[in-house]
Every structure is written in C-alpha cells, then in structure tokens.
Design a protein around this motif. Structure first.
Motif, PDB file in Angstrom:
ATOM      1  N   ARG A 137      12.781  -0.973   6.968  1.00 40.48           N
ATOM      2  CA  ARG A 137      11.330  -1.467   7.823  1.00 40.48           C
ATOM      3  C   ARG A 137      10.067  -1.077   7.213  1.00 40.48           C
ATOM      4  O   ARG A 137       9.537  -1.717   7.503  1.00 40.48           O
ATOM      5  CB  ARG A 137      11.888   0.542   8.130  1.00 40.48           C
ATOM      6  CG  ARG A 137      12.850   0.647   9.715  1.00 40.48           C
ATOM      7  CD  ARG A 137      13.271   1.132  10.917  1.00 40.48           C
ATOM      8  NE  ARG A 137      14.270   1.691  11.288  1.00 40.48           N
ATOM      9  CZ  ARG A 137      14.828   1.722  12.240  1.00 40.48           C
ATOM     10  NH1 ARG A 137      13.575   2.256  12.773  1.00 40.48           N
ATOM     11  NH2 ARG A 137      15.673   1.929  12.497  1.00 40.48           N
ATOM     12  N   ILE A 138       9.860  -0.836   6.286  1.00 39.85           N
ATOM     13  CA  ILE A 138       9.168  -0.959   5.371  1.00 39.85           C
ATOM     14  C   ILE A 138       8.863  -2.133   4.857  1.00 39.85           C
ATOM     15  O   ILE A 138       8.526  -3.222   4.373  1.00 39.85           O
ATOM     16  CB  ILE A 138       8.155  -0.003   4.986  1.00 39.85           C
ATOM     17  CG1 ILE A 138       8.272   0.916   5.890  1.00 39.85           C
ATOM     18  CG2 ILE A 138       6.798  -0.288   4.280  1.00 39.85           C
ATOM     19  CD1 ILE A 138       7.195   0.964   7.287  1.00 39.85           C
ATOM     20  N   SER A 158       0.205   4.488   1.004  1.00 43.58           N
ATOM     21  CA  SER A 158       0.070   5.465   1.719  1.00 43.58           C
ATOM     22  C   SER A 158       0.858   4.886   2.916  1.00 43.58           C
ATOM     23  O   SER A 158       0.981   5.437   3.632  1.00 43.58           O
ATOM     24  CB  SER A 158      -1.264   5.594   2.084  1.00 43.58           C
ATOM     25  OG  SER A 158      -1.823   4.148   2.673  1.00 43.58           O
ATOM     26  N   LEU A 159       1.137   2.990   3.364  1.00 43.86           N
ATOM     27  CA  LEU A 159       2.591   3.299   4.653  1.00 43.86           C
ATOM     28  C   LEU A 159       3.263   3.657   3.887  1.00 43.86           C
ATOM     29  O   LEU A 159       3.740   4.734   5.134  1.00 43.86           O
ATOM     30  CB  LEU A 159       2.623   1.537   4.319  1.00 43.86           C
ATOM     31  CG  LEU A 159       1.643   0.687   4.368  1.00 43.86           C
ATOM     32  CD1 LEU A 159       1.828  -0.544   4.238  1.00 43.86           C
ATOM     33  CD2 LEU A 159       1.394   1.261   5.766  1.00 43.86           C
ATOM     34  N   ASP A 200       0.996  -0.965   0.236  1.00 46.55           N
ATOM     35  CA  ASP A 200       0.101  -0.139  -0.132  1.00 46.55           C
ATOM     36  C   ASP A 200       1.117   1.620   0.143  1.00 46.55           C
ATOM     37  O   ASP A 200       1.553   1.272   1.321  1.00 46.55           O
ATOM     38  CB  ASP A 200      -0.912   0.507   1.247  1.00 46.55           C
ATOM     39  CG  ASP A 200      -1.440   0.626   1.647  1.00 46.55           C
ATOM     40  OD1 ASP A 200      -1.937   1.944   0.278  1.00 46.55           O
ATOM     41  OD2 ASP A 200      -2.751   1.234   2.656  1.00 46.55           O
ATOM     42  N   GLN A 212      15.369   4.406   5.215  1.00 48.46           N
ATOM     43  CA  GLN A 212      14.821   3.546   6.411  1.00 48.46           C
ATOM     44  C   GLN A 212      13.403   3.084   5.783  1.00 48.46           C
ATOM     45  O   GLN A 212      13.020   1.424   6.273  1.00 48.46           O
ATOM     46  CB  GLN A 212      14.260   4.759   7.507  1.00 48.46           C
ATOM     47  CG  GLN A 212      15.437   4.403   8.751  1.00 48.46           C
ATOM     48  CD  GLN A 212      15.799   6.207   9.842  1.00 48.46           C
ATOM     49  OE1 GLN A 212      14.692   7.316   9.187  1.00 48.46           O
ATOM     50  NE2 GLN A 212      16.233   6.107  10.046  1.00 48.46           N
ATOM     51  N   GLU A 254       3.469   6.958   2.653  1.00 45.64           N
ATOM     52  CA  GLU A 254       3.514   8.204   3.495  1.00 45.64           C
ATOM     53  C   GLU A 254       3.393   8.545   4.574  1.00 45.64           C
ATOM     54  O   GLU A 254       4.235   9.618   4.806  1.00 45.64           O
ATOM     55  CB  GLU A 254       2.230   8.729   2.201  1.00 45.64           C
ATOM     56  CG  GLU A 254       2.390   8.817   0.778  1.00 45.64           C
ATOM     57  CD  GLU A 254       1.039   8.646   0.760  1.00 45.64           C
ATOM     58  OE1 GLU A 254      -0.183   9.640   1.131  1.00 45.64           O
ATOM     59  OE2 GLU A 254       1.336  10.036  -0.989  1.00 45.64           O
ATOM     60  N   ALA A 255       3.148   7.040   5.037  1.00 47.64           N
ATOM     61  CA  ALA A 255       2.822   7.762   6.763  1.00 47.64           C
ATOM     62  C   ALA A 255       4.130   7.584   7.457  1.00 47.64           C
ATOM     63  O   ALA A 255       4.557   8.605   8.075  1.00 47.64           O
ATOM     64  CB  ALA A 255       1.714   6.088   7.011  1.00 47.64           C
ATOM     65  N   ALA A 256       4.837   6.747   6.745  1.00 47.39           N
ATOM     66  CA  ALA A 256       5.910   7.033   7.057  1.00 47.39           C
ATOM     67  C   ALA A 256       7.181   7.816   6.681  1.00 47.39           C
ATOM     68  O   ALA A 256       7.954   8.283   7.608  1.00 47.39           O
ATOM     69  CB  ALA A 256       6.855   5.717   6.345  1.00 47.39           C
ATOM     70  N   GLN A 257       7.128   8.487   5.579  1.00 44.74           N
ATOM     71  CA  GLN A 257       7.607   9.897   5.401  1.00 44.74           C
ATOM     72  C   GLN A 257       7.125  10.717   6.473  1.00 44.74           C
ATOM     73  O   GLN A 257       8.100  11.430   7.074  1.00 44.74           O
ATOM     74  CB  GLN A 257       6.764   9.963   3.779  1.00 44.74           C
ATOM     75  CG  GLN A 257       8.166  10.650   3.158  1.00 44.74           C
ATOM     76  CD  GLN A 257       7.188  11.258   1.729  1.00 44.74           C
ATOM     77  OE1 GLN A 257       6.547  11.002   1.285  1.00 44.74           O
ATOM     78  NE2 GLN A 257       7.659  12.401   1.152  1.00 44.74           N
ATOM     79  N   ILE A 258       5.889  10.147   6.732  1.00 45.44           N
ATOM     80  CA  ILE A 258       5.057  11.513   7.758  1.00 45.44           C
ATOM     81  C   ILE A 258       6.187  11.198   9.159  1.00 45.44           C
ATOM     82  O   ILE A 258       5.927  12.940   9.905  1.00 45.44           O
ATOM     83  CB  ILE A 258       3.986  11.875   7.732  1.00 45.44           C
ATOM     84  CG1 ILE A 258       3.242  12.256   6.428  1.00 45.44           C
ATOM     85  CG2 ILE A 258       3.437  12.908   8.989  1.00 45.44           C
ATOM     86  CD1 ILE A 258       1.808  12.534   6.328  1.00 45.44           C
ATOM     87  N   ASP A 259       6.004   9.974   9.220  1.00 45.38           N
ATOM     88  CA  ASP A 259       6.690   9.532  11.114  1.00 45.38           C
ATOM     89  C   ASP A 259       8.553  10.530  10.806  1.00 45.38           C
ATOM     90  O   ASP A 259       9.086  10.178  11.984  1.00 45.38           O
ATOM     91  CB  ASP A 259       6.385   8.537  10.392  1.00 45.38           C
ATOM     92  CG  ASP A 259       5.013   7.696  11.364  1.00 45.38           C
ATOM     93  OD1 ASP A 259       5.301   8.546  12.133  1.00 45.38           O
ATOM     94  OD2 ASP A 259       4.579   6.961  11.305  1.00 45.38           O
ATOM     95  N   GLY A 260       8.563  10.963   9.893  1.00 45.61           N
ATOM     96  CA  GLY A 260      10.192  10.874   9.867  1.00 45.61           C
ATOM     97  C   GLY A 260      10.939  10.069   8.940  1.00 45.61           C
ATOM     98  O   GLY A 260      12.368   9.750   9.363  1.00 45.61           O
ATOM     99  N   ALA A 261      10.340   8.922   8.584  1.00 48.94           N
ATOM    100  CA  ALA A 261      11.898   8.169   8.130  1.00 48.94           C
ATOM    101  C   ALA A 261      12.288   8.326   6.567  1.00 48.94           C
ATOM    102  O   ALA A 261      11.828   9.233   5.744  1.00 48.94           O
ATOM    103  CB  ALA A 261      10.986   6.387   7.928  1.00 48.94           C
ATOM    104  N   PRO A 278      10.691  -6.010   4.798  1.00 51.92           N
ATOM    105  CA  PRO A 278       9.864  -6.730   6.134  1.00 51.92           C
ATOM    106  C   PRO A 278       8.375  -7.334   5.334  1.00 51.92           C
ATOM    107  O   PRO A 278       7.856  -8.580   5.219  1.00 51.92           O
ATOM    108  CB  PRO A 278       8.785  -6.097   7.401  1.00 51.92           C
ATOM    109  CG  PRO A 278      10.317  -4.919   7.519  1.00 51.92           C
ATOM    110  CD  PRO A 278      10.950  -4.833   5.981  1.00 51.92           C
TER     111      PRO A 278
END
Lengths: 289, 355
Positions: free
Chosen positions: A200-201, A182-183, A180, A196, A185-192, A204
């Motif tokens: 990490r996405i 959007s994962l 997905d 990373q 994008e979420a990680a980008q917002i989380d600062g990855a 795995p």
C-alpha cells in the motif's frame, strides 16, 4: 525591442539539433530509404517501393524471430523486475556487508557483454560446464540448449537478466530511497503489517520508477543480439533467432540491406508499440495521481 | 484513565547512551511538552513511547498496562510527524481512513469517523484532494485528522509546527491546544521552541542530554527555574547572568556596582550567579543609580524596546523596556533590578539557591 530572429540566432541555438540531426535523424532517414530499395550491401540501389516489407512479412523466419523476441523480451523484463524489486527492498531495509553486496550486484555491469556470454556458454556446456553438470547431477537431465530452441532461448533470457539486473536494481533502489521513511512509521502506527506497508505504500509510490525501468528495459531487450548470436547463432535451423539476429543475417550474411533496413524499421515500430503501453500509463500517472 | 508512566527507561544507539535512565509520569488528559535543545533525546523518548524505537531497559506503561513489547498499533496511540508523513498517493479521505480500513472497520463507521474528524478540523471541502494540492497548514490539519479518527488514548506530536511559517505556526499552536481542550486526550508534544512549550503546555518537561532538568507548570518553571539551564532556556530574550556575592541586604557585583535586595540575603557568603530577566530591569537616569551601563544596541519592536547594554566590567546585559523607550547607542543609563525578580544559582553546580 522585437527583432526577427536571424540565421545566426538559429545557429547559436541549434548545436543540439544539428548533432541529433547528424547522428540520429539522417541515418534513420537513410535506413528508411534503403528499406525502399533493393541493393547489395547498400550499393547499386534500385527503388522497389514497399516490396522489402512485403517480403519480410511473408517470410516465416521473420515471424518465428518476432515471436521469439516477443516471448524472450517479456519474460526477461518481468522476471528481472521482480528479482530487482526483491533485491532492492532487501537493500533498502538494510543488509549486512552492504558495500560488498552492492559490489556483487553491480559486477555484471562491469563485465563486457561478450565476455559474460562466453563465460556462461562455457559454464553451460553440456559435457564440461560447471553449471550444466551440476544441474544434470541434481537429476534434472542434460540441458542441451544447442539442440532445443526453447531451452536455448531460456538460457538467453537468463543471461540477459543476469547482465542487466544491475540497471533495474539501481533504478528501483534509487526509487525506494526517495520514499520518505516517516511514511512507513506512520503506516506502522496506523497498524499496517510489513506486507501491507509494501503493497500500500511502497508499490504505489514506486510505480513511476517501475514504469521508467520497464520502458528502458523493453527497448534494451528488444535489441538483444549478442546472447543469441554467441550461443546459438540462431540455430538450430534458424529456430532460435530473434529480430536483431534476423536483421544481421540478412544484412551481413546475405548482403540484403533492403530486407535488413526494413526489419530495422519494423523493430523500431515494434519496441515503440510495446513501450507505448507504459509511456501512456506513465503520462497518465504523472497528470493524475 | 490514560496516564503514561516511564520508570527507569533507557536507550542507547550503539555506544552512545541517548537516555541514561528516565522517570516521568503523565496524568490522564494532560498536555505535556517535552522541550530541549536538539540532540537532548526528546524525539527519541517520544518515539519510544510510540513504539518506533525499542526500549532497552525500564518500563513504559500506558493506562496502567505495560506496553514495552507491544507494537505501535497495539498501544492505542496516534502520532503527528514533523514532515506530516501523509501518504502522497492517497486523497485526504483515504489518508484518514487508512488505519480504520486496515482494522477492517465497517464503511459506515469509517464514514462517520471521517465526518467527525473533518468537521472538527474544517477538512470537509478538502476530502478528495491529494496532499500535494494542500497548503502546509492544511496538511498539518490532515495529519491531525488522521490521528483523531483512530480515537487514540494518547496523542503524540513530534515537532509538528517546525515546517510552517511564523504566522501559521502561531495559528496552529492555538488550534492544537484548542483541539486538546475539546478532546481532552492525553497529549505528549515535542518541540525545541520554548515559546510553543510555554504557551501550549499544562506541564513542561525540560530535557538536556537525555536527562530531565525540570518538570512543572510553565509559569512555575519560568518563575522558579531549578538550575541555570532551565533559567536560560525558557524566556526570550534569555535571562541575564552576573557573577555576584551576597553583601548585607543585597549583592555585590564587583566593578559593576551592587544590587539591593531587601530580605534576600543568601545564607553563606559564597560566590554565586545572579540571574535577572530582561523584563525585570528598569531604566533610570544614570545619576545616583547603583548600576550604570552604556547602551550598545537598541531594537524596537513597537510594543517593547530591547536594549543591549555594556556594564563597566564589559559584560553585556539585556534590558526590555515597555513601549518605545528613549535611548540610543552610546547613551549612559542607570539600571534598577526588580528585587522580586532576582534568581540565585550556585556557580559551581548551576543549581538554584533559595533566595
């Protein structure tokens, strides 16, 4: 209304089983039977028990072939995995001229294996081959793969990776597309960072796909034959043989179907053993995480 | 002070101009809902604020600082996605801890923040589960938890409830609004559902084709829509629109009769569109009524009855009567329009006229 299943019921249910029995089980059992007999091209069977296996195990050429196979298979599979992963990530991120690039990557799959190996052989010819001459021109010396089993088997590995890369690439690319977006994008917002996000996405989530690709490729690579046979015929002095070539030599050169059958069964067990590591990991990851 | 200011912000995808030029001011602690039909640019706008889409021109500032060129994490925002975007291979705890661990926060801080967020959202018993072991509502809550732990200056929500069933949606609506009242962080919420907009927002921004149609408090927009688009977009069932012309102290509806509106005479005797909400029409006996109609369809929800009626001009008009009103298809009824609920629009421009 329970009635006992009748013979016709079983017959209706069994086309698949009959087919599998005819094309897989019966031949395997027959080969196993052959491996317990001494014969000439499969005729005039004399039961010898496990003698064929004993002979195979005491044959240094068998061990040489087994070691060669082990190294080539492992090298090929992991190198191919890394290359395919790099390509697939590039593709998933978007590349210019995507269609044309896609066709380029898939091309080796469209070429007959024998043709591919012969073309490589020509290009790697130490005296006239384009690639071989270029390598020599760059100062890396003459690659005499017909004289050195190590260089020979390395070349075998390169060709094997080249011909099968499309398979691993396609598997991993499909796996990447299933993640997905959007994962990320979420990680980008989380600062990855990019790296990373990959470790990490992507990695795995790609593990199940990687395991399946590895299992298939291990089994394919274990049966590797044409590259070796067409390039070196197992030479010099049977030093670059792999198991499939060893089997072929004994079966069709020396007519010893007993030894060949025993080798065949040992190859099945060997590839199962190698693949089982990943099968086990896959089952665990499907049950657990 | 975490206000968000957009001035002259533009976005195009290739040749398509998604947002021509947009200005918007969002005050500190405000709950702002961007609402509009799909394709109106509201999600794009949110993603531009988040930093997931580049801003082609104009300026975006958060807390007085220009952030156009900052990465999402530097903008100090948190976002809740429509698909929740929970990391499927991580437990609830790890999902929430992800951003803190990337920022190399100390373990004690991480634990404390997760404890706080899971306390607020009731996630404590679920911390060791994987996202796929959770229900839709629980996943939604984890997504909010992931946003809370970062203690952001601005919360962004992108259609967060559209994957939930109707009942859960109502519940989560209240929960998100309750969360905002508690944290008091500036919140920008995108939805295409006008009920969500009406019930949750401090301020609604109605968008169409990349432009802002109207900005205001929900009830102001409902009571005084600036144009036909806002008038019909907010409110359910939607506002009835009838062609009319001013006539004395009221409006002439042509074949459909006339509407009395004392003291509401429009300045010029021009063609206009008269708007009236279904709740502001009352049923009367047909005898002596200014407007009569035939009932076509009766829908009863228990609390109210929705009647679709046909006017003499064959125009359809929707009436909502409280309780279980009488009437069945084919009956003739008289309609009385509440003079206070009449809206006048310029037929050509669609803009509201002072009534």
């Amino acid at each position: 209304m329970h009635s006992r299943p009748r013979l016709t019921t079983w017959l209706y249910l069994s086309p698949l089983h009959l087919l599998l029995l005819a094309i897989l089980t019966a031949p395997s059992v027959y080969v196993f039977w052959l491996s317990l007999n001494e014969s000439s091209y499969g005729t005039g069977l004399t039961f010898v028990g496990l003698d064929n296996y004993r002979m195979v195990f005491s044959d240094p050429y068998f061990w040489r072939a087994a070691v060669n196979t082990f190294f080539v298979v492992n090298g090929v599979v992991y190198v191919e995995l890394v290359v395919a992963l790099a390509l697939a990530t590039q593709f998933a991120a978007g590349v210019p001229l995507r269609g044309a690039m896609f066709a380029c990557i898939l091309m080796p799959y469209a070429i007959s294996e024998v043709v591919a190996v012969l073309v490589w052989k020509m290009m790697m010819d130490p005296s006239v081959g384009a690639i071989a001459r270029t390598i020599e021109g760059m100062g890396f010396g003459m690659l005499n793969w017909s004289a050195s089993p190590t260089i020979g088997l390395t070349l075998v590995g390169v060709i094997n990776v080249w011909t099968h890369l499309p398979f691993t690439f396609l598997m991993l690319y499909a796996g990447l597309l299933a993640i997905d977006p959007s994962l990320y994008e979420a990680a980008q917002i989380d600062g990855a960072t990019r790296w990373q996000r990959f470790t990490r996405i992507t990695l795995p989530l790609l593990v199940p796909t990687i395991l399946i690709a590895l299992i298939f490729r291990l089994i394919f690579a274990f049966r590797m034959f044409s590259e070796v046979w067409l390039l070196t015929k197992g030479g010099p002095a049977r030093l670059s043989e792999v198991l499939a070539v060893y089997l072929y030599q004994h079966g069709f050169r020396y007519g010893d179907f007993g030894i060949a059958s025993a080798t065949g069964w040992l190859m099945v067990l060997g590839s199962l053993l190698l693949a089982s590591v990943f099968l086990f990991a896959m089952q665990r990851s499907m049950r657990g995480a | 002070m975490t206000d968000v200011r957009l001035s002259g912000v533009r976005k195009r995808f290739g040749r398509v101009e998604v947002i021509p030029s947009l200005d918007l001011e969002i005050e500190d602690g405000e709950f702002v809902v961007l609402v509009g039909p799909s394709g109106c640019g509201k999600s794009t706008l949110l993603r531009m604020i988040a930093g997931l889409e580049e801003i082609d021109a104009g300026e975006l500032s958060i807390a007085g600082r220009r952030v156009n060129d900052l990465s999402p994490k530097e903008r100090n925002i948190a976002m809740v996605f429509q698909s929740y975007a929970l990391y499927p291979h991580m437990t609830v705890r790890d999902n929430m801890a992800f951003s803190l661990r990337l920022a190399k926060a100390e373990k004690a801080v991480v634990d404390e923040q997760i404890g706080r967020a899971s306390g607020i959202l009731g996630l404590a018993p679920l911390l060791d589960r994987l996202p796929r072991q959770l229900s839709g509502g629980q996943r939604q809550r984890v997504a909010m938890g992931r946003a809370i732990v970062r203690d952001p200056a601005v919360f962004l929500f992108d259609e967060p409830l559209s994957n939930l069933d109707a009942k859960l949606r109502v519940q989560m609506r209240a929960e998100i609004r309750g969360l905002h009242d508690r944290l008091k962080a500036t919140t920008i919420y995108v939805t295409h559902d006008q009920v969500e907009a009406m019930t949750m927002a401090d301020k609604i921004v109605v968008m169409r084709e990349g432009r802002i149609e109207q900005v205001g408090r929900p009830m102001d927009l409902y009571a005084r829509p600036a144009n036909l688009f806002v008038a019909t977009f907010l409110g359910s069932p939607e506002m009835n629109l009838l062609p009319a012309r001013p006539a004395g102290s009221g409006f002439d509806l042509g074949a459909d009769g006339r509407v009395a509106a004392p003291g509401a005479a429009a300045a010029a005797a021009q063609d206009l569109t008269l708007g009236v909400r279904p709740h502001q029409i009352a049923l009367r006996p047909p005898e002596g009524a200014d407007v009569t109609a035939a009932i076509v369809l009766v829908e009863r929800t228990g609390a109210e009855t929705v009647l679709t009626c046909e006017l003499p001009s064959a125009r359809r008009i929707c009436v909502v009567a409280p309780g279980m009103a009488d009437g069945r298809a084919g009956d003739r009824v008289g309609l009385a329009f509440d003079p206070a609920g009449l809206h006048c629009f310029d037929t050509k421009t669609g803009q509201a006229l002072a009534a």
